[in-house]
Write a protein that holds these residues in place. Structure first.
Motif, short mmCIF file in Angstrom:
data_model
loop_
_atom_site.label_atom_id
_atom_site.label_comp_id
_atom_site.label_asym_id
_atom_site.label_seq_id
_atom_site.Cartn_x
_atom_site.Cartn_y
_atom_site.Cartn_z
N TYR A 300 -12.88 -52.44 -7.95
CA TYR A 300 -14.27 -52.07 -8.25
C TYR A 300 -14.44 -50.67 -8.82
O TYR A 300 -15.54 -50.31 -9.25
N GLY A 301 -13.38 -49.89 -8.82
CA GLY A 301 -13.47 -48.51 -9.30
C GLY A 301 -13.48 -47.53 -8.14
O GLY A 301 -14.29 -47.64 -7.23
N ARG A 304 -16.83 -45.44 -7.44
CA ARG A 304 -17.91 -46.16 -6.77
C ARG A 304 -17.64 -46.30 -5.28
O ARG A 304 -18.54 -46.09 -4.45
N LEU A 307 -18.03 -42.89 -3.57
CA LEU A 307 -19.43 -42.46 -3.46
C LEU A 307 -20.09 -43.08 -2.24
O LEU A 307 -20.67 -42.36 -1.40
N TRP A 308 -20.01 -44.39 -2.11
CA TRP A 308 -20.70 -45.06 -1.01
C TRP A 308 -19.99 -44.83 0.32
O TRP A 308 -20.61 -44.89 1.39
N SER A 349 -9.38 -44.80 -1.70
CA SER A 349 -10.13 -44.81 -2.96
C SER A 349 -9.98 -43.50 -3.74
O SER A 349 -9.85 -43.51 -4.97
N THR A 430 -19.30 -36.37 -6.40
CA THR A 430 -18.75 -37.64 -6.89
C THR A 430 -19.70 -38.27 -7.91
O THR A 430 -19.27 -38.73 -8.97
N TRP A 431 -20.97 -38.30 -7.58
CA TRP A 431 -21.96 -38.89 -8.50
C TRP A 431 -22.06 -38.10 -9.80
O TRP A 431 -22.05 -38.66 -10.90
N LEU A 435 -19.89 -40.57 -11.98
CA LEU A 435 -20.77 -41.74 -12.09
C LEU A 435 -22.08 -41.48 -12.81
O LEU A 435 -22.76 -42.42 -13.21
N ASP A 440 -20.49 -40.57 -18.02
CA ASP A 440 -19.83 -41.87 -17.92
C ASP A 440 -18.67 -42.01 -18.88
O ASP A 440 -17.68 -42.65 -18.58
N ALA A 458 -16.02 -44.07 -14.27
CA ALA A 458 -16.51 -44.97 -13.24
C ALA A 458 -15.51 -46.10 -12.98
O ALA A 458 -15.56 -46.76 -11.95
N GLU A 459 -14.59 -46.30 -13.93
CA GLU A 459 -13.59 -47.36 -13.79
C GLU A 459 -12.34 -46.89 -13.07
O GLU A 459 -11.48 -47.70 -12.75
#
Length: 460
Positions: A300-301, A304, A307-308, A349, A430-431, A435, A440, A458-459
């Motif tokens: 999923y990258g 991402r 970040l979460w 990650s 991170t964002w 992201l 991007d 983001a990939e």
């Protein structure tokens, strides 16, 4: 610091592989994957023992009752200094792979673990001065270096599409040395054994790890000492950005691994045995989930997932603050274990992001095929030592923060408030860097270019 070389192998002892091209699918399927997996397995074993020796003082301080004459602040200072040495030695350990070869350095680094283990065995008794304990504890820090050399070595063995899984498994298998040590300590305490029994168990295990590395691991002639790569990695902003993010993930994991038992004994009045019953759970789950973090990043990258993951770490820390203020041991323990799990997931990650970022820079430069892969391996291998070292410094900060919090407030609440703010900053970084829409697509020079192929961070 790593780069492919077409020069013939020099006349050196040991098992050296002259040709290594994991990005070649035919080569990988015919022989590469089998060799890479074998080296991964025995690299994990040595790194696992290294983590256990590095973090053994997180357990030894639980054995050190009033008769040792150490205050809680003394113990937090001791574990902070052990963590500091483990962080600093990661830089030279990264270079050692290129100088000696991955197999050869694994043998040497495993053997070096005998020094802190035997030294601790010799001095671990009441009446020993704090300065002596501190000096011997500093020796244990060399166990932290095994992670950097192992990751640099394994990074060279696997193709980009497999790096998230391989690096996650390598690091997770090493990280699990922390809870395994704590489980062994629990068994020793439960059997009314002393700290020397625990240390005596690890001496033969160190010898086994060194012998197995000698028998089954390989060196790659394509990994050569490249100080230019180290300089290039140090100049690249992404090396330091990822170092900062790694402070939030691995720094949390190793810092909490050292501090969890002390927080339970000092803030909630748990006995060493009661603390040992639960302290292993968080590091165990955090280690086991690290490969999943790498796999999710592959799919999923990494940006991402990272970040979460910081959102989750901040939420768990907020619960810890509430539990600490309400003096709820059950809620505190559960939230701490969740925080361990999330730190492990984030470890996987973030480390996956490193080779992906430098591969993206290669694509942005217009490089293709093996040339792009070589560029990515060269800079990602060099940056891993720096990132791993800075990230481990987070563990020093966590233990020093707990020390100050207990001195000032008599609990760890103040430290958790600081950690919550830090995770918020990590989320924003991170964002903003990986992201945010305007970031991007980015070239190696940091600006947009229609003339060059581009790859989204983001990939990564």
């Amino acid at each position: 610091m790593t780069a492919p070389s077409t020069a013939p192998a020099r006349n050196r002892g040991g098992r050296w592989i002259e040709h290594w091209d994991p990005e070649d699918e035919t080569f990988w399927q015919q022989s590469g994957e089998k060799i890479a997996r074998r080296n991964l397995f025995f690299s994990v074993l040595s790194e696992h023992i290294g983590f256990s020796i590095w973090t053994m003082w997180s357990v030894l301080v639980l054995f050190m009752g009033p008769e040792y004459g150490l205050t809680p602040a003394d113990k937090f200072l001791l574990t902070s200094m052990v963590t500091l040495v483990g962080a600093v030695v990661r830089v030279p350990y990264t270079f050692a792979v290129a100088i000696f070869g991955g197999r050869n350095w694994t043998i040497i680094s495993a053997g070096l673990l005998l020094i802190p283990t035997v030294a601790a065995f010799s001095v671990m008794e009441p009446g020993t001065s704090f300065n002596t304990f501190l000096l011997v504890g500093l020796l244990a820090g060399i166990g932290g270096g095994n992670f950097a050399s192992s990751m640099t070595n394994i990074n060279a063995f696997f193709p980009l599409r497999k790096k998230g899984w391989a690096l996650g498994l390598n690091a997770g298998g090493g990280n699990i040395g922390v809870p395994v040590l704590q489980l062994v300590a629990l068994a020793v305490i439960g059997a009314s054994g002393g700290p020397r029994v625990l240390l005596g168990i690890y001496i033969p295990l160190i010898l086994v790890a060194a012998v197995l590395a000698a028998l089954f691991m390989d060196n790659l002639t394509s990994v050569k000492n490249d100080t230019g790569a180290a300089k290039d990695a140090a100049k690249d902003a992404h090396t330091w950005i990822m170092s900062f993010l790694y402070v939030g993930t691995f720094g949390s994991f190793i810092g909490y691994s050292f501090a969890f038992g002390q927080v339970l004994t000092n803030q909630f009045g748990r006995t060493p045995l009661e603390a040992a019953y639960v302290t292993f759970i968080g590091p165990l789950l955090g280690s086991l989930i690290r490969p999943l973090g790498g796999w999710m990043a592959d799919r999923y990258g990494g940006a991402r997932i990272t970040l979460w993951n910081y959102v989750g770490m901040a939420a768990a820390t907020a619960v810890l603050i509430a539990a600490s203020m309400e003096k709820s041991l059950t809620l505190f323990t559960v939230a701490f274990v969740v925080l361990f799990v999330l730190s492990g997931l984030g470890n996987g990650s973030t480390y996956k992001m490193i080779p992906g970022i430098f591969q993206a820079k290669a694509v942005a430069k217009g490089l293709q095929g093996e040339e792009a892969a070589s560029y990515g391996r060269r800079l990602s291998g060099a940056s891993m030592g720096l990132i791993g070292a800075v990230g481990a410094l987070g563990g020093v900060g966590i233990n020093l923060a707990f020390r100050q919090s207990f001195l000032s407030y008599g609990s760890g609440t103040g430290a958790f408030v600081a950690f919550l703010a830090f995770y918020g900053v990590c989320f924003v970084v991170t964002w903003a860097v990986y992201l945010r829409r305007s970031a991007d697509r980015i070239t190696a020079t940091g600006g947009a270019s229609e003339a060059k192929p581009q790859l989204s961070y983001a990939e990564v």
